[in-house]
Each structure stands twice: as C-alpha cells, then as structure tokens.
Design an enzyme around this catalytic site. Sequence first.
Site, PDB file in Angstrom:
ATOM      1  N   GLU A   1       0.825  -1.211   0.000  1.00  0.00           N
ATOM      2  CA  GLU A   1       0.000   0.000   0.000  1.00  0.00           C
ATOM      3  C   GLU A   1       0.860   1.261   0.000  1.00  0.00           C
ATOM      4  O   GLU A   1       0.736   2.135   0.857  1.00  0.00           O
ATOM      5  CB  GLU A   1      -0.967  -0.020   1.181  1.00  0.00           C
ATOM      6  CG  GLU A   1      -1.979  -1.154   1.069  1.00  0.00           C
ATOM      7  CD  GLU A   1      -3.015  -1.193   2.181  1.00  0.00           C
ATOM      8  OE1 GLU A   1      -4.094  -1.744   1.951  1.00  0.00           O
ATOM      9  OE2 GLU A   1      -2.733  -0.682   3.293  1.00  0.00           O
TER      10      GLU A   1
ATOM     11  N   GLU B   1      -5.591  -8.329  -1.152  1.00  0.00           N
ATOM     12  CA  GLU B   1      -6.270  -8.164   0.134  1.00  0.00           C
ATOM     13  C   GLU B   1      -7.736  -7.891  -0.136  1.00  0.00           C
ATOM     14  O   GLU B   1      -8.077  -7.010  -0.932  1.00  0.00           O
ATOM     15  CB  GLU B   1      -5.690  -6.998   0.962  1.00  0.00           C
ATOM     16  CG  GLU B   1      -4.346  -7.259   1.578  1.00  0.00           C
ATOM     17  CD  GLU B   1      -3.878  -6.122   2.488  1.00  0.00           C
ATOM     18  OE1 GLU B   1      -4.754  -5.419   3.060  1.00  0.00           O
ATOM     19  OE2 GLU B   1      -2.662  -5.933   2.617  1.00  0.00           O
TER      20      GLU B   1
END
Length: 490
Positions: free
Chosen positions: A176, A387
């Site tokens: 991320e 995810e």
Amino acid sequence: MGFPKNFLWGGAVAANQCEGAYLEDGKGLNVPDMLLGGNVTTPRTFCPQIQEGVFYPSHEAVDFYHHYKEDIKLLAGMGFKVFRLSLNWARIFPKATLDEEPNEAGLKYYDDVFDTCHQYGIEPLVTLCHYEIPWELVKNHHGFLDRESIDIFLHYVETVFTRYKDKVKYWLTFNEINIVTHDLQMGNLYGTGLVEDEDLARTKPCRVNELKVNKQHSYEALHNEFVASAKAVILGHKINPEFKIGNMIAYSATYPLTANPKDILLAQEAMHYKNDFCGDVQVRGAYPDYAIKFLEREGIDLSYITEEDKKVLKEGTVDMYTFSYYASSAVTVDPNVEKIGGNLSHTAKNPYLKASDWGWQIDPDGLRWSLNNLHDRYPDIPLMVVENGFGAFDEVSEDGAIHDPYRIDYFRPHIEAMKAAIDEDGIPLIGYTTWGPIDLVSAGTGEYRKRYGFIYVDRHDDGTGDFSRKPKDSYNWYKKVIASNGEDLA
C-alpha cells in the site's frame, strides 16, 4: 469459462500483524512495535520509547513465529495455491545499516517458512516491506526521507532476493505504497517511516493523528520509496529473470455521491490522487501531469526528482499490479450530507450500501468496477487482488464452533464480481488472496476483536488467550470454493 485453471487462490498476512516474537532470535524493533492499540473511534497511540506495563499488540500478535507449521498446514487444508506474507525487515537487519551483516537466525526462519509452504504445494507471495520499517531507520534516517535509505533497503533486498531466489517467485515491493495519499500521518509512520524530530523527542505517548506533518518531507519520502521500488525491480530481474515483481496499492473506489458535475470532478480528483498517482509511477514509470500539478499547488519543491531518478523509474516498472480492496467511498461538495468512516477516510454515506461495524461500505460491484478501471488504465499488465476481507466480531458458541455466515456473505458476491470481470469483461486477473485467513492484529486499530480469519485464534485485546487455533464455518466454505475453482459458492 470462469476462473483460469492456474488461478492463484489463497490468503494474505503481514509479519508485524501475525508473527510476534518481537525481539526473539536477534530481531530489532520496527514501527508497529512502537504502537499501542486503539479502536473504531480512537486512533492508535505511538511513543518513540517502549512503555513499561502496557500492552503492545504486535509484540506477540498471534505468535505465527512459533505456530507457522501448524498454521500453514491449516491453510493447506483449505487448498491454498498461494500464501502472501511479508518479511520482517528488522528480523534480518535489526540495525538497518549499509554495512550490516544479515541476522542468520532471521534468514533461517524464513527458509523454514518457505520450505513448509512448498511441502504443501503452496507458492509464497512475499512483500518486502509491509509497514515493517526498522525503528533504527526511523531514528537515524527519518525513514525514507533520507536518500541513503534507498541503498539500505537495496542491501536488504539483494540479501533476500539472493537467498530465496529458488524458493520465491512472486514478490511485492511496498505494501500500500499510496497510504501517504490517503492519510499523511498514518502514511508517514506506517508507509515511509517518517517521524519528525519533534515527535521523535516525545517522552509520552500521542495518538497517531496528532503526529506532526511536513508535506515537503512526506512527498520526498514517498518519492524515495518509488525509486527504491524501481531499483528493487531492476535488481530482482538480474538475480532471477523469472521473478514476477509487483507493486501493491490500497485501492479506493470512489464515486460521486450525485450527478452534480462538481461531485463528478471531485471523485475524479480523488481517484487520481489516492489511486492513480502511485500506480502510474510504478506501472508507467513516470509522474503523471496531474500529480505534478497537484504537488505544485501544495507548494512542494520538486527538485528532489532527479534526471537519474526519472531513468530508474522508467526502467524499473513492475511486472504485475496488485491491490487491496475492501470497500468503496462516495464524495460530494455538499458539506451537510451524512458521513461514514473506515480506518483511512470519512466519506459521504452511500445510501445503496451497507457498512461493516468499522464503517466500511460493502460494495462487491465496486470490485468489478475497479478491475475494469485498472485494466483500462494498464491494459498490458496482469492484475491480482491481494487483500479483500471482512473484519467482524466473532463469538465462540457453547459447542465450541464459530459460526460466521456474515463472512461468507461478504466473500461470495466479491468472488462473483471477479468471475464476471474475467468472463464478461476480459480482465487478466491471476490471483486472489483474502486478507487475514487466520485471525491477526488489525493494522488500523490494533485490535484482536476485529477478526478476519477463516481460522480463529484464542487471543484477545486484554492480552489473554492461549493462541490455540480453530477453523470457523467459513474455513470449509472457502475450501469448497478453492476446490471448485470458484464455481461452488453455495
């Protein structure tokens, strides 16, 4: 058609959220080791010194460090094809210096983990840095603000690429990486390890949302991570040309709340800044014009972007685009609409969606929309959802079972959305790893009770629990999904 025969079904964890053993076998401190817990309404608490007599969730986490053989066997019982996990950088280089020799105990541990995965036919998908920035790098270099951190990172990367070149094929550079564009305070601390001097000098804890922000520093540190990622890709392809090295973006599907053109422009701006900026740099190899203009409007001196950096970014583009997807957001110029909040944003409440107990608006159609957006933007690169999950309160029944139909109800339409994206839209989706297939510590809130897993872990926010593992109802459901290659979702 359905999912490809070689589709990579599995799940994902992060070292700092599952391993524990925070100082065992020579490991050094990292950023999550300095964080206390919070909850849905209270941010996590940070202090640059370990406090005595208080509970740090990551210090023991769910003790994957000592349970990895049991845990991987359980994952194999679901039929996992891939297991995404991260290396704890400070377990291998506790001092985070250029001339440091690697900690052999740390390297050996990950050898054992990968060997156990291969024993069950599971392919490791390894994140090089999933918020595990060594605390020594924070103290001595302000994380990635110092360009020397690029070389320190590459010293670590070369070590692990070389050590595991025959055990790991799939790699991700920074988890991320765009978290800085979602939340500067959380992004600085978690993402780039940037803590300003005033906060490093603190002697008492503060909330993460009270940390000081210098935007110039924030974007310089992010840029240095871009360069570090690109150099890691270049290095990895030299060490093993068969490596597949990806980025990882926290994807925030953002809609205009209304048909008001100003809402539409606001949503476009949010998509550009939160998602496309970092993705464009890592996939296309250059800063997009809108990002340059945004940074200029913010008063950022862009002289840190050198001509050599531009060449590196162009050469070190990623082989695959991977992303997290949990929920969608809606934005509007109307300040009076009802708001709803997840752990990275507070946005307008979408009247067409339900939300989790943590304020995440559940939107499986948004996953299909996101996959189409990404394929339109990056048509020549495979995609992977690394995810996707549902944090919820789980209860152990009197008979010892954990019934979690709400988790199955979350996953089913998301898998259907991916199947439609493949069948009807032609999306080159190569894999799917659910977040937290085994219960772990929440990164955003530091809670145990926000449970994601198909496997229950007896561990609680007061530090009690014996770390025993037990499959939930969703365990057998996901096992059936994988066995049928996504066809049986009943």
